[in-house]
Design a protein around this motif. Structure first.
Motif, PDB file in Angstrom:
ATOM      1  N   ALA A  46      25.511  34.084  43.687  1.00  0.00           N
ATOM      2  CA  ALA A  46      25.747  33.585  42.336  1.00  0.00           C
ATOM      3  C   ALA A  46      27.037  34.167  41.759  1.00  0.00           C
ATOM      4  O   ALA A  46      27.816  33.464  41.104  1.00  0.00           O
ATOM      5  CB  ALA A  46      24.562  33.912  41.433  1.00  0.00           C
ATOM      6  N   LEU A  47      27.285  35.431  42.025  1.00  0.00           N
ATOM      7  CA  LEU A  47      28.506  36.060  41.540  1.00  0.00           C
ATOM      8  C   LEU A  47      29.729  35.543  42.277  1.00  0.00           C
ATOM      9  O   LEU A  47      30.811  35.394  41.705  1.00  0.00           O
ATOM     10  CB  LEU A  47      28.402  37.586  41.691  1.00  0.00           C
ATOM     11  N   ALA A  48      29.566  35.222  43.556  1.00  0.00           N
ATOM     12  CA  ALA A  48      30.702  34.784  44.376  1.00  0.00           C
ATOM     13  C   ALA A  48      31.195  33.390  44.019  1.00  0.00           C
ATOM     14  O   ALA A  48      32.337  33.032  44.333  1.00  0.00           O
ATOM     15  CB  ALA A  48      30.315  34.830  45.852  1.00  0.00           C
ATOM     16  N   ALA A  49      30.371  32.583  43.363  1.00  0.00           N
ATOM     17  CA  ALA A  49      30.706  31.179  43.136  1.00  0.00           C
ATOM     18  C   ALA A  49      32.094  30.952  42.526  1.00  0.00           C
ATOM     19  O   ALA A  49      32.874  30.137  43.035  1.00  0.00           O
ATOM     20  CB  ALA A  49      29.624  30.521  42.276  1.00  0.00           C
ATOM     21  N   PRO A  50      32.480  31.640  41.432  1.00  0.00           N
ATOM     22  CA  PRO A  50      33.771  31.335  40.804  1.00  0.00           C
ATOM     23  C   PRO A  50      34.990  31.754  41.610  1.00  0.00           C
ATOM     24  O   PRO A  50      36.125  31.459  41.211  1.00  0.00           O
ATOM     25  CB  PRO A  50      33.699  32.084  39.470  1.00  0.00           C
ATOM     26  N   LEU A  51      34.790  32.409  42.741  1.00  0.00           N
ATOM     27  CA  LEU A  51      35.932  32.760  43.591  1.00  0.00           C
ATOM     28  C   LEU A  51      36.601  31.521  44.178  1.00  0.00           C
ATOM     29  O   LEU A  51      37.756  31.571  44.588  1.00  0.00           O
ATOM     30  CB  LEU A  51      35.481  33.685  44.730  1.00  0.00           C
ATOM     31  N   GLY A  52      35.888  30.397  44.203  1.00  0.00           N
ATOM     32  CA  GLY A  52      36.399  29.210  44.878  1.00  0.00           C
ATOM     33  C   GLY A  52      37.551  28.501  44.212  1.00  0.00           C
ATOM     34  O   GLY A  52      38.233  27.688  44.838  1.00  0.00           O
ATOM     35  N   CYS A  53      37.810  28.796  42.914  1.00  0.00           N
ATOM     36  CA  CYS A  53      38.931  28.126  42.246  1.00  0.00           C
ATOM     37  C   CYS A  53      39.653  29.058  41.279  1.00  0.00           C
ATOM     38  O   CYS A  53      40.710  29.573  41.579  1.00  0.00           O
ATOM     39  CB  CYS A  53      38.454  26.857  41.527  1.00  0.00           C
ATOM     40  N   GLY A  54      39.075  29.260  40.081  1.00  0.00           N
ATOM     41  CA  GLY A  54      39.810  29.952  39.029  1.00  0.00           C
ATOM     42  C   GLY A  54      40.248  31.363  39.382  1.00  0.00           C
ATOM     43  O   GLY A  54      41.404  31.737  39.168  1.00  0.00           O
TER      44      GLY A  54
ATOM     45  N   LYS B   5      35.316  47.349  46.842  1.00  0.00           N
ATOM     46  CA  LYS B   5      36.004  48.634  46.693  1.00  0.00           C
ATOM     47  C   LYS B   5      36.206  49.019  45.225  1.00  0.00           C
ATOM     48  O   LYS B   5      36.783  50.070  44.929  1.00  0.00           O
ATOM     49  CB  LYS B   5      37.370  48.583  47.384  1.00  0.00           C
ATOM     50  N   GLY B   6      35.773  48.141  44.313  1.00  0.00           N
ATOM     51  CA  GLY B   6      35.940  48.405  42.893  1.00  0.00           C
ATOM     52  C   GLY B   6      37.304  48.041  42.353  1.00  0.00           C
ATOM     53  O   GLY B   6      37.636  48.372  41.199  1.00  0.00           O
ATOM     54  N   GLN B   7      38.109  47.320  43.135  1.00  0.00           N
ATOM     55  CA  GLN B   7      39.470  46.982  42.727  1.00  0.00           C
ATOM     56  C   GLN B   7      39.592  45.601  42.071  1.00  0.00           C
ATOM     57  O   GLN B   7      40.628  45.287  41.494  1.00  0.00           O
ATOM     58  CB  GLN B   7      40.402  47.020  43.948  1.00  0.00           C
ATOM     59  N   PHE B   8      38.536  44.811  42.155  1.00  0.00           N
ATOM     60  CA  PHE B   8      38.571  43.458  41.580  1.00  0.00           C
ATOM     61  C   PHE B   8      37.229  43.195  40.883  1.00  0.00           C
ATOM     62  O   PHE B   8      36.419  42.397  41.325  1.00  0.00           O
ATOM     63  CB  PHE B   8      38.836  42.426  42.688  1.00  0.00           C
ATOM     64  N   PRO B   9      36.971  43.897  39.768  1.00  0.00           N
ATOM     65  CA  PRO B   9      35.654  43.835  39.117  1.00  0.00           C
ATOM     66  C   PRO B   9      35.466  42.579  38.268  1.00  0.00           C
ATOM     67  O   PRO B   9      35.258  42.640  37.055  1.00  0.00           O
ATOM     68  CB  PRO B   9      35.653  45.106  38.267  1.00  0.00           C
ATOM     69  N   PHE B  10      35.527  41.451  38.911  1.00  0.00           N
ATOM     70  CA  PHE B  10      35.472  40.180  38.186  1.00  0.00           C
ATOM     71  C   PHE B  10      34.111  39.917  37.557  1.00  0.00           C
ATOM     72  O   PHE B  10      33.971  39.043  36.683  1.00  0.00           O
ATOM     73  CB  PHE B  10      35.870  39.017  39.107  1.00  0.00           C
ATOM     74  N   ASP B  11      33.090  40.650  37.982  1.00  0.00           N
ATOM     75  CA  ASP B  11      31.767  40.499  37.368  1.00  0.00           C
ATOM     76  C   ASP B  11      31.801  40.812  35.879  1.00  0.00           C
ATOM     77  O   ASP B  11      30.932  40.351  35.118  1.00  0.00           O
ATOM     78  CB  ASP B  11      30.754  41.411  38.066  1.00  0.00           C
ATOM     79  N   ARG B  12      32.830  41.543  35.418  1.00  0.00           N
ATOM     80  CA  ARG B  12      32.943  41.900  34.005  1.00  0.00           C
ATOM     81  C   ARG B  12      33.168  40.685  33.112  1.00  0.00           C
ATOM     82  O   ARG B  12      32.963  40.761  31.896  1.00  0.00           O
ATOM     83  CB  ARG B  12      34.109  42.888  33.820  1.00  0.00           C
TER      84      ARG B  12
ATOM     85  N   ILE C  18      34.009  33.987  28.960  1.00  0.00           N
ATOM     86  CA  ILE C  18      35.210  33.768  29.767  1.00  0.00           C
ATOM     87  C   ILE C  18      34.905  32.961  31.022  1.00  0.00           C
ATOM     88  O   ILE C  18      35.575  31.974  31.319  1.00  0.00           O
ATOM     89  CB  ILE C  18      35.863  35.121  30.126  1.00  0.00           C
ATOM     90  N   LYS C  19      33.895  33.354  31.771  1.00  0.00           N
ATOM     91  CA  LYS C  19      33.582  32.641  33.013  1.00  0.00           C
ATOM     92  C   LYS C  19      32.072  32.376  33.091  1.00  0.00           C
ATOM     93  O   LYS C  19      31.305  33.204  33.553  1.00  0.00           O
ATOM     94  CB  LYS C  19      34.051  33.430  34.235  1.00  0.00           C
TER      95      LYS C  19
END
Length: 355
Positions: free
Chosen positions: A153-161, A318-325, A348-349
């Motif tokens: 579920a968290l990985a879903a928005p990686l596909g575009c935006g 690795k904590g470098q791309f905390p897009f879950d925020r 936001i997302k």
């Protein structure tokens, strides 16, 4: 195959959850049980601007589990966890040269969706997926296999935006460690660019937006300075912060006056990358010429999803791309509420969970 889908009945109308028929699987296609789908500005355009031919099913940031594979699919199998990205032909010169986001058939393959009203069948799919549904039929080229320990579920928005913002910084602008980057517009795409600039080791990472809540999050995700552009001369402020302007700009707005400020904020030989496709510019290009600067457009950050999405997941772990925020989850049936809160800026997302 009968599925549940969020149907756009007419241009500009709210979504309606209803039954739709999925076509038979092709030899190079897979059927995915959709776990979640992100909501992106392009979905808003698809609903409201006549981009697609309603009734239609939108959604282009899907993630789920493969349910069935076509007879000629060799790299994927039932049970694989996958993220779904944009469609490309794989045969044109740009695809062959490893630029699938600039596929010569991009518009035809991605910017349409229609339900045949005689058979209630989804005959064309948005971005080759139409992921606002319980199941999605997708060409194998759209699909990115990911590790099963990553939350689907968290990985879903990686596909575009998120891919677009991060790849535009890392793969298009390619900032050097110690350089300066300004990001104009810090929604999901811009915030992804902020995090990517931090990964690249940029010294000055400047976030520009109208909303204080987004600027505050930008600072938490890596921005070294923030500017609310409502009552400030942005170019003057950026030049004050850096002493000479920035080498790199990511523009997510496509607004003339914003892009003009971006040009004025450039250092000599600076570069602006814009990810916006539905606008035309009326700006003083002589300023750009005097600076020796350049503007480049990009689709999806020129990413190869099968390579870049696993890279983003690795950064996340690795904590470098905390897009879950920046993510907020909604039940599938709350799709209209999710769109409303995305459009009013309170979220936001948004990501829909299909259960």
């Amino acid at each position: 195959m009968k599925i549940k889908a969020a149907v756009t009945p007419k241009t500009g109308q709210p979504f309606e959850i209803s039954d739709v028929e999925l076509p038979e699987i092709g030899t190079k296609e897979v059927i995915i049980k959709v776990v979640a789908s992100g909501i992106c500005h392009t979905d808003v355009s698809g609903r409201d601007t006549g981009m697609v031919n309603p009734p239609s099913v939108l959604g282009h940031e899907g993630a789920g589990i493969i349910e069935e594979v076509g007879s000629e699919v060799t790299e994927l199998q039932k049970g694989d966890h996958v993220v779904v990205s944009f469609a490309s032909c794989g045969e044109c010169d740009n695809c062959i040269a490893n630029h699938p986001a600039h596929c010569r058939n991009y518009a035809e393959l991605n910017l349409n969706s229609h339900i045949d009203q005689d058979t209630n069948t989804l005959v064309s799919r948005f971005f080759g997926q139409s992921s606002f549904a319980t199941y999605s039929l997708v060409n194998e080229r759209n699909v990115v296999k990911i590790d099963k320990d990553m939350d689907l579920a968290l990985a879903a928005p990686l596909g575009c935006g998120l891919q677009t913002g991060a790849s535009t910084v890392l793969k298009v602008l390619k900032p050097e460690a110690g350089s300066s980057v300004a990001v104009f517009g810090v929604g999901a795409v811009g915030l992804s660019g902020i995090m990517a600039a931090k990964i690249a080791g940029c010294e000055n990472i400047i976030a520009v937006d109208l909303h204080d809540n987004r600027l505050e999050l930008a600072k938490e995700l890596g921005a070294t300075a923030t500017i609310n552009s409502r009552n400030v001369n942005v170019a003057e402020k950026i030049n004050e912060i850096t002493g000479k302007g920035v080498q790199h700009v990511l523009d997510t707005t496509g607004v003339d006056m914003v892009v003009e400020q971006a040009i004025l904020s450039l250092d000599a030989f600076g570069k602006i990358a814009t990810v916006v496709t539905d606008f035309s510019l009326n700006i003083p290009l002589e300023i750009l010429a005097l600076k020796g600067g350049s503007i480049v457009g990009t689709s999806q950050g020129d990413a190869i999803p099968q390579k870049f999405i696993p890279e983003l997941i690795s950064y996340y772990k690795k904590g470098q791309f905390p897009f879950d925020r920046m993510v907020k989850f909604y039940d599938f049936e709350q799709i209209n509420k999710a769109f409303e809160e995305s459009e009013n800026g309170s979220v936001i997302k948004p990501v829909l969970k299909m259960k």
